[in-house]
Write a protein that holds these residues in place. Structure first.
Motif, PDB file in Angstrom:
ATOM      1  N   LEU A  79       9.644   2.742  -3.600  1.00 11.35           N
ATOM      2  CA  LEU A  79       9.306   0.652  -4.619  1.00 11.35           C
ATOM      3  C   LEU A  79      10.029  -0.309  -3.943  1.00 11.35           C
ATOM      4  O   LEU A  79       8.945  -1.144  -3.445  1.00 11.35           O
ATOM      5  CB  LEU A  79      10.057   0.725  -6.111  1.00 11.35           C
ATOM      6  CG  LEU A  79       8.870   2.215  -6.379  1.00 11.35           C
ATOM      7  CD1 LEU A  79       9.308   1.824  -8.474  1.00 11.35           C
ATOM      8  CD2 LEU A  79       7.519   1.017  -6.186  1.00 11.35           C
ATOM      9  N   ALA A 130       3.679   1.874  -1.236  1.00 12.06           N
ATOM     10  CA  ALA A 130       4.114   2.277  -2.346  1.00 12.06           C
ATOM     11  C   ALA A 130       3.204   3.535  -3.370  1.00 12.06           C
ATOM     12  O   ALA A 130       3.034   3.860  -4.216  1.00 12.06           O
ATOM     13  CB  ALA A 130       3.833   1.188  -3.307  1.00 12.06           C
ATOM     14  N   SER A 131       1.568   3.218  -2.849  1.00 13.10           N
ATOM     15  CA  SER A 131       0.869   4.982  -3.163  1.00 13.10           C
ATOM     16  C   SER A 131       1.087   6.017  -3.305  1.00 13.10           C
ATOM     17  O   SER A 131       1.113   6.634  -3.829  1.00 13.10           O
ATOM     18  CB  SER A 131      -0.529   4.307  -2.699  1.00 13.10           C
ATOM     19  OG  SER A 131      -0.683   4.155  -2.123  1.00 13.10           O
ATOM     20  N   MET A 136      10.540  10.549 -13.386  1.00 11.51           N
ATOM     21  CA  MET A 136       9.964  10.715 -13.827  1.00 11.51           C
ATOM     22  C   MET A 136       8.177  10.543 -14.000  1.00 11.51           C
ATOM     23  O   MET A 136       7.688   9.931 -14.925  1.00 11.51           O
ATOM     24  CB  MET A 136      10.743   8.908 -13.186  1.00 11.51           C
ATOM     25  CG  MET A 136       9.728   7.416 -13.995  1.00 11.51           C
ATOM     26  SD  MET A 136      10.093   5.669 -12.626  1.00 11.51           S
ATOM     27  CE  MET A 136       9.814   4.521 -13.133  1.00 11.51           C
ATOM     28  N   ILE A 137       8.316  11.428 -12.562  1.00  9.70           N
ATOM     29  CA  ILE A 137       7.142  11.592 -12.782  1.00  9.70           C
ATOM     30  C   ILE A 137       7.610  12.436 -12.545  1.00  9.70           C
ATOM     31  O   ILE A 137       7.267  13.877 -11.742  1.00  9.70           O
ATOM     32  CB  ILE A 137       6.181  11.430 -11.024  1.00  9.70           C
ATOM     33  CG1 ILE A 137       5.748   9.299 -10.765  1.00  9.70           C
ATOM     34  CG2 ILE A 137       5.106  11.678 -11.085  1.00  9.70           C
ATOM     35  CD1 ILE A 137       6.035   9.250  -8.853  1.00  9.70           C
ATOM     36  N   ILE A 188      12.320   7.433  -5.553  1.00 12.06           N
ATOM     37  CA  ILE A 188      11.749   6.349  -6.417  1.00 12.06           C
ATOM     38  C   ILE A 188      11.770   4.710  -5.937  1.00 12.06           C
ATOM     39  O   ILE A 188      10.873   4.083  -5.508  1.00 12.06           O
ATOM     40  CB  ILE A 188      10.747   6.978  -6.961  1.00 12.06           C
ATOM     41  CG1 ILE A 188      10.291   8.194  -7.401  1.00 12.06           C
ATOM     42  CG2 ILE A 188      10.242   5.844  -8.185  1.00 12.06           C
ATOM     43  CD1 ILE A 188       9.957   8.867  -8.958  1.00 12.06           C
ATOM     44  N   PHE A 221       0.606  -1.440   0.260  1.00 14.38           N
ATOM     45  CA  PHE A 221      -0.083   0.068   0.147  1.00 14.38           C
ATOM     46  C   PHE A 221       0.894   1.184   0.123  1.00 14.38           C
ATOM     47  O   PHE A 221       0.667   2.151  -0.839  1.00 14.38           O
ATOM     48  CB  PHE A 221      -0.913   0.362   1.891  1.00 14.38           C
ATOM     49  CG  PHE A 221      -1.487   1.522   1.718  1.00 14.38           C
ATOM     50  CD1 PHE A 221      -2.913   2.163   0.822  1.00 14.38           C
ATOM     51  CD2 PHE A 221      -1.028   2.228   2.782  1.00 14.38           C
ATOM     52  CE1 PHE A 221      -3.201   2.844   1.353  1.00 14.38           C
ATOM     53  CE2 PHE A 221      -1.648   3.330   3.088  1.00 14.38           C
ATOM     54  CZ  PHE A 221      -2.634   4.008   2.585  1.00 14.38           C
ATOM     55  N   LEU A 242       3.087  13.550  -8.068  1.00 18.92           N
ATOM     56  CA  LEU A 242       2.161  13.690  -8.940  1.00 18.92           C
ATOM     57  C   LEU A 242       1.093  15.226  -8.645  1.00 18.92           C
ATOM     58  O   LEU A 242       0.712  15.522  -9.622  1.00 18.92           O
ATOM     59  CB  LEU A 242       0.862  12.344  -9.276  1.00 18.92           C
ATOM     60  CG  LEU A 242       1.633  11.602 -10.416  1.00 18.92           C
ATOM     61  CD1 LEU A 242      -0.020  10.927  -9.865  1.00 18.92           C
ATOM     62  CD2 LEU A 242       1.369  12.531 -11.386  1.00 18.92           C
ATOM     63  N   LEU A 274       3.999   7.500  -3.833  1.00 20.38           N
ATOM     64  CA  LEU A 274       4.589   8.333  -5.074  1.00 20.38           C
ATOM     65  C   LEU A 274       3.685   8.593  -5.764  1.00 20.38           C
ATOM     66  O   LEU A 274       4.005   9.607  -5.999  1.00 20.38           O
ATOM     67  CB  LEU A 274       4.802   6.755  -5.376  1.00 20.38           C
ATOM     68  CG  LEU A 274       5.782   5.885  -5.140  1.00 20.38           C
ATOM     69  CD1 LEU A 274       5.556   4.900  -6.403  1.00 20.38           C
ATOM     70  CD2 LEU A 274       7.511   6.916  -5.077  1.00 20.38           C
ATOM     71  N   PHE A 275       2.224   8.872  -4.844  1.00 18.34           N
ATOM     72  CA  PHE A 275       1.588  10.011  -5.055  1.00 18.34           C
ATOM     73  C   PHE A 275       2.063  11.425  -5.263  1.00 18.34           C
ATOM     74  O   PHE A 275       1.327  12.669  -6.141  1.00 18.34           O
ATOM     75  CB  PHE A 275      -0.244   9.500  -4.987  1.00 18.34           C
ATOM     76  CG  PHE A 275      -1.678  10.741  -5.632  1.00 18.34           C
ATOM     77  CD1 PHE A 275      -2.006  10.327  -7.258  1.00 18.34           C
ATOM     78  CD2 PHE A 275      -1.471  11.581  -5.008  1.00 18.34           C
ATOM     79  CE1 PHE A 275      -2.597  11.389  -7.245  1.00 18.34           C
ATOM     80  CE2 PHE A 275      -2.341  12.361  -5.550  1.00 18.34           C
ATOM     81  CZ  PHE A 275      -3.443  12.365  -6.650  1.00 18.34           C
TER      82      PHE A 275
END
Lengths: 86, 237
Positions: free
Chosen positions: B133, B49-50, B233-234, B129, B47, B56, B52-53
């Protein structure tokens, strides 16, 4: 005295199990939503907009989706087993 | 007299039997809870890993401020809860999925949170990142494969998986940088996972060790006049 403490611990554990059930949708849905947002962003800006700068988001989206599904399935199975036992 | 003795023995036997059944019942229940806690911990890892939002989120003044303040507040709240739990203000049994050795030291979720916070605030996303991960996926993958395949094979699988994460995150770098970063990062992850320290959880080590190694490599190359960081990357929404 000891039995009352045991009972209290037991009921605490049962309550926590229910809490775990309440937590489950959040643990399962949020990563899926985030991965879909990554994939959507890649689709709109990277695929339709033809920009390779967004390829990283595609990789991350797929990674989040597959990685989470791999662990979600046994987790859901364990929850189902627990419900059956109860 | 004989009859009453027999009934007393029988009663004692029955009580003993009932007690044993009750104990077995409790043990089974506890085992079931332990199994569930096992998968609960695994899913909690993936969970994460989310988070990383975070990368964004749009680049605007007030959002950038929130990107700094909000994670600090969240981790501070977690630290307060853990402080209360260790001091005895909160019952250990109220925390689902805690391990026995976490009774008298901060739980691993706090270490995980601190690791993510430090990565978000102090490291570039190209380094943060793959480290997040690895903490989210490599750790549970090693844990599961250790159970089925043994320690050595589990670490080998963990190394390969971490290598893939660094490969995916740095795929736009030159081939020699990619090779160096993948090997260095995956080795850091493996050492972070394998080296068990008493007061520092592997959830922190698995993130910080590769991040520090890559930071040193990056800064060393910058000092030599080469910037090895690939493009982000993002990109913010």
């Amino acid at each position: 005295m000891k039995t009352s403490t045991n009972r209290r611990n037991e009921s605490a554990q049962k309550l926590l199990l229910r809490l775990e059930l309440w937590f489950a949708p959040l643990l399962l849905v949020v990563p899926l939503i985030v991965s879909l947002v990554f994939l959507g962003d890649w689709y709109v800006k990277g695929f339709i907009g033809r920009s390779a700068s967004y390829d990283g988001e595609l990789f991350l989206g797929l990674l989040l989706l597959i990685g989470n599904l791999l662990f979600d399935i046994p987790f859901l199975r364990s929850l189902r087993m627990q419900k059956k036992k109860q | 007299m004989f009859f009453s003795e027999m009934t007393a023995r029988d009663t004692l036997k029955r009580t003993k039997q009932k007690m044993t059944e009750y104990q077995i019942g409790i043990l089974e229940q506890l085992n079931a809870i332990e199994v569930d806690a096992h998968w609960f911990r695994r899913v909690f890892h993936t969970f994460a890993a989310s988070f990383l939002f975070y990368y964004l989120l749009p680049d605007e003044k007030w959002i950038n401020l929130g990107k700094i303040v909000l994670p600090i507040i969240i981790v501070a709240c977690m630290a307060v809860v853990e402080y209360q739990r260790i001091r005895g203000g909160l019952d250990h049994h109220r925390f689902f999925g805690l391990r026995n050795y976490e009774k008298k030291r901060p739980a691993s979720y706090l270490y995980f949170g601190i690791g993510v916070l430090v990565l978000f605030l102090l490291f570039p996303q190209q380094i943060a990142i793959p480290c997040i991960l690895c903490a989210s996926f490599t750790d549970p993958i090693i844990g599961e494969s250790r159970y089925y395949l043994g320690k050595k094979r589990a670490y080998l699988i963990g190394f390969v998986v971490s290598l893939c994460f660094f490969l995916v995150s740095w795929y736009r770098a030159d081939w020699w940088i990619l090779l160096l970063v993948c090997l260095l990062g995956a080795t850091g992850v493996l050492i972070g996972e394998a080296k068990k320290l008493r007061f520092v959880d592997d959830d922190l080590m698995i993130q910080m060790l590769p991040a520090i190694l890559l930071l040193l490599l990056w800064q060393g190359c910058v000092a030599l006049g080469v910037n090895i960081l690939p493009p982000k990357m993002i990109l913010p929404l």
